[in-house]
Design a protein around this motif. Structure first.
Motif, PDB file in Angstrom:
ATOM      1  N   MET A  10       0.833  -1.202   0.000  1.00 36.66           N
ATOM      2  CA  MET A  10       0.000   0.000   0.000  1.00 36.66           C
ATOM      3  C   MET A  10       0.868   1.253   0.000  1.00 36.66           C
ATOM      4  O   MET A  10       0.566   2.226  -0.696  1.00 36.66           O
ATOM      5  N   SER A  11       1.948   1.236   0.786  1.00 39.16           N
ATOM      6  CA  SER A  11       2.860   2.388   0.821  1.00 39.16           C
ATOM      7  C   SER A  11       3.441   2.662  -0.550  1.00 39.16           C
ATOM      8  O   SER A  11       3.482   3.814  -1.003  1.00 39.16           O
ATOM      9  N   ARG A  12       3.889   1.627  -1.201  1.00 38.48           N
ATOM     10  CA  ARG A  12       4.467   1.830  -2.536  1.00 38.48           C
ATOM     11  C   ARG A  12       3.426   2.410  -3.489  1.00 38.48           C
ATOM     12  O   ARG A  12       3.707   3.338  -4.259  1.00 38.48           O
ATOM     13  N   ALA A  13       2.208   1.873  -3.438  1.00 38.62           N
ATOM     14  CA  ALA A  13       1.149   2.323  -4.347  1.00 38.62           C
ATOM     15  C   ALA A  13       0.679   3.739  -4.035  1.00 38.62           C
ATOM     16  O   ALA A  13       0.400   4.513  -4.952  1.00 38.62           O
ATOM     17  N   LEU A  14       0.592   4.092  -2.763  1.00 41.79           N
ATOM     18  CA  LEU A  14       0.014   5.380  -2.381  1.00 41.79           C
ATOM     19  C   LEU A  14       1.045   6.473  -2.107  1.00 41.79           C
ATOM     20  O   LEU A  14       0.691   7.649  -2.060  1.00 41.79           O
ATOM     21  N   ARG A  15       2.306   6.090  -1.912  1.00 46.47           N
ATOM     22  CA  ARG A  15       3.329   7.084  -1.575  1.00 46.47           C
ATOM     23  C   ARG A  15       4.358   7.283  -2.687  1.00 46.47           C
ATOM     24  O   ARG A  15       4.952   8.355  -2.796  1.00 46.47           O
ATOM     25  N   HIS A  16       4.606   6.222  -3.460  1.00 44.57           N
ATOM     26  CA  HIS A  16       5.757   6.281  -4.349  1.00 44.57           C
ATOM     27  C   HIS A  16       5.460   6.035  -5.830  1.00 44.57           C
ATOM     28  O   HIS A  16       6.034   6.698  -6.688  1.00 44.57           O
ATOM     29  N   ASP A  17       4.607   5.068  -6.145  1.00 43.36           N
ATOM     30  CA  ASP A  17       4.462   4.680  -7.549  1.00 43.36           C
ATOM     31  C   ASP A  17       3.045   4.194  -7.860  1.00 43.36           C
ATOM     32  O   ASP A  17       2.848   3.028  -8.212  1.00 43.36           O
ATOM     33  N   SER A  73       7.027  10.316  -2.265  1.00 45.23           N
ATOM     34  CA  SER A  73       8.179  10.699  -3.083  1.00 45.23           C
ATOM     35  C   SER A  73       7.724  11.095  -4.486  1.00 45.23           C
ATOM     36  O   SER A  73       8.540  11.265  -5.371  1.00 45.23           O
ATOM     37  N   LEU A  74       6.427  11.267  -4.660  1.00 49.82           N
ATOM     38  CA  LEU A  74       5.878  11.688  -5.952  1.00 49.82           C
ATOM     39  C   LEU A  74       6.242  13.149  -6.220  1.00 49.82           C
ATOM     40  O   LEU A  74       6.408  13.919  -5.281  1.00 49.82           O
ATOM     41  N   PRO A  75       6.304  13.556  -7.474  1.00 53.09           N
ATOM     42  CA  PRO A  75       6.556  14.967  -7.770  1.00 53.09           C
ATOM     43  C   PRO A  75       5.429  15.843  -7.210  1.00 53.09           C
ATOM     44  O   PRO A  75       4.295  15.396  -7.068  1.00 53.09           O
ATOM     45  N   GLY A  76       5.747  17.082  -6.920  1.00 49.96           N
ATOM     46  CA  GLY A  76       4.743  18.007  -6.400  1.00 49.96           C
ATOM     47  C   GLY A  76       4.521  17.822  -4.917  1.00 49.96           C
ATOM     48  O   GLY A  76       5.350  17.253  -4.228  1.00 49.96           O
ATOM     49  N   HIS A  77       3.386  18.313  -4.449  1.00 44.78           N
ATOM     50  CA  HIS A  77       3.039  18.197  -3.040  1.00 44.78           C
ATOM     51  C   HIS A  77       1.636  17.637  -2.893  1.00 44.78           C
ATOM     52  O   HIS A  77       0.705  18.153  -3.500  1.00 44.78           O
ATOM     53  N   ILE A  78       1.508  16.620  -2.087  1.00 43.26           N
ATOM     54  CA  ILE A  78       0.191  16.144  -1.674  1.00 43.26           C
ATOM     55  C   ILE A  78      -0.269  17.130  -0.605  1.00 43.26           C
ATOM     56  O   ILE A  78       0.468  17.430   0.334  1.00 43.26           O
ATOM     57  N   THR A  79      -1.461  17.648  -0.757  1.00 46.18           N
ATOM     58  CA  THR A  79      -1.964  18.647   0.183  1.00 46.18           C
ATOM     59  C   THR A  79      -2.353  17.983   1.497  1.00 46.18           C
ATOM     60  O   THR A  79      -3.212  17.113   1.526  1.00 46.18           O
ATOM     61  N   MET A  80      -1.710  18.395   2.561  1.00 48.30           N
ATOM     62  CA  MET A  80      -2.013  17.903   3.902  1.00 48.30           C
ATOM     63  C   MET A  80      -2.469  19.084   4.743  1.00 48.30           C
ATOM     64  O   MET A  80      -2.058  20.222   4.495  1.00 48.30           O
ATOM     65  N   PRO A  81      -3.300  18.828   5.756  1.00 46.13           N
ATOM     66  CA  PRO A  81      -3.814  19.948   6.556  1.00 46.13           C
ATOM     67  C   PRO A  81      -2.711  20.650   7.354  1.00 46.13           C
ATOM     68  O   PRO A  81      -1.870  19.996   7.963  1.00 46.13           O
ATOM     69  N   ALA A  82      -2.738  21.979   7.326  1.00 47.62           N
ATOM     70  CA  ALA A  82      -1.793  22.762   8.129  1.00 47.62           C
ATOM     71  C   ALA A  82      -2.257  22.754   9.573  1.00 47.62           C
ATOM     72  O   ALA A  82      -3.444  22.588   9.862  1.00 47.62           O
ATOM     73  N   GLY A  83      -1.321  22.932  10.482  1.00 47.82           N
ATOM     74  CA  GLY A  83      -1.656  22.966  11.898  1.00 47.82           C
ATOM     75  C   GLY A  83      -0.665  23.812  12.661  1.00 47.82           C
ATOM     76  O   GLY A  83       0.381  24.198  12.129  1.00 47.82           O
TER      77      GLY A  83
END
Length: 171
Positions: A10-17, A73-83
């Motif tokens: 799941m990490s590889r699929a959702l975080r990297h590739d 590690s994908l290009p760009g930024h995944i939007t995460m909530p600021a705190g």
């Protein structure tokens, strides 16, 4: 089901590739749970089990969608909530990188964000993955006051962009 093995897939699929398994993530990193299950050939119950029982809170479910909370590690930024971060955060690293970090600041490297911890012990454990660990103290209050944006990854992980060395010191 081997929970650890599925978590890594799941990490590889959702975080990297995600493209490797035919997934498309939106700008906030979400994809339908059903699409992930089809891509990995697992059940929704198995995915929910990994999310619910994962020790590092890597994943988040909402409205039939799933995303990784941090570590992309994908290009760009995944939007995460600021705190609003705690006044002090910690960064664990290997002894061989400390001087460069104290001179040049913290940078995400191959990730989208710099990872910080509210716990010195957690930062030490992270640093130990790369050799003899050194913990750096981050003056998050001052960095935030100067405009740094801190994002919530999970209870143990704060995320930010580059950090100037003036906010860093050895623990």
């Amino acid at each position: 089901m081997d929970r650890t093995r599925l978590s890594k897939r799941m990490s590889r699929a959702l975080r990297h590739d995600p493209a490797r398994v035919g997934l498309v993530l939106d700008g906030a990193g979400w994809t339908p749970v059903e699409a992930l299950c089809a891509a990995l050939e697992v059940s929704v119950a198995d995915v929910e089990d990994v999310v619910r029982h994962g020790s590092k809170q890597r994943f988040e479910l909402a409205d039939g969608r799933i995303r990784a909370r941090y570590g992309h590690s994908l290009p760009g930024h995944i939007t995460m909530p600021a705190g609003d971060p705690p006044p002090v955060l910690f960064h664990g690293t290997a002894a061989g990188t400390v001087e460069a970090i104290l001179r040049d600041g913290l940078h995400p490297g191959g990730r989208q964000y710099v990872h910080l911890s509210p716990s010195e012990a957690t930062a030490r454990a992270v640093g130990a993955r790369h050799g003899r660990p050194v913990v750096l103290v981050v003056d998050a209050r001052a960095a935030a006051a100067d405009g740094a944006v801190f994002r919530v990854g999970n209870d143990d992980t704060w995320l930010t962009d580059d950090l100037d060395p003036r906010y860093l010191r050895r623990a």
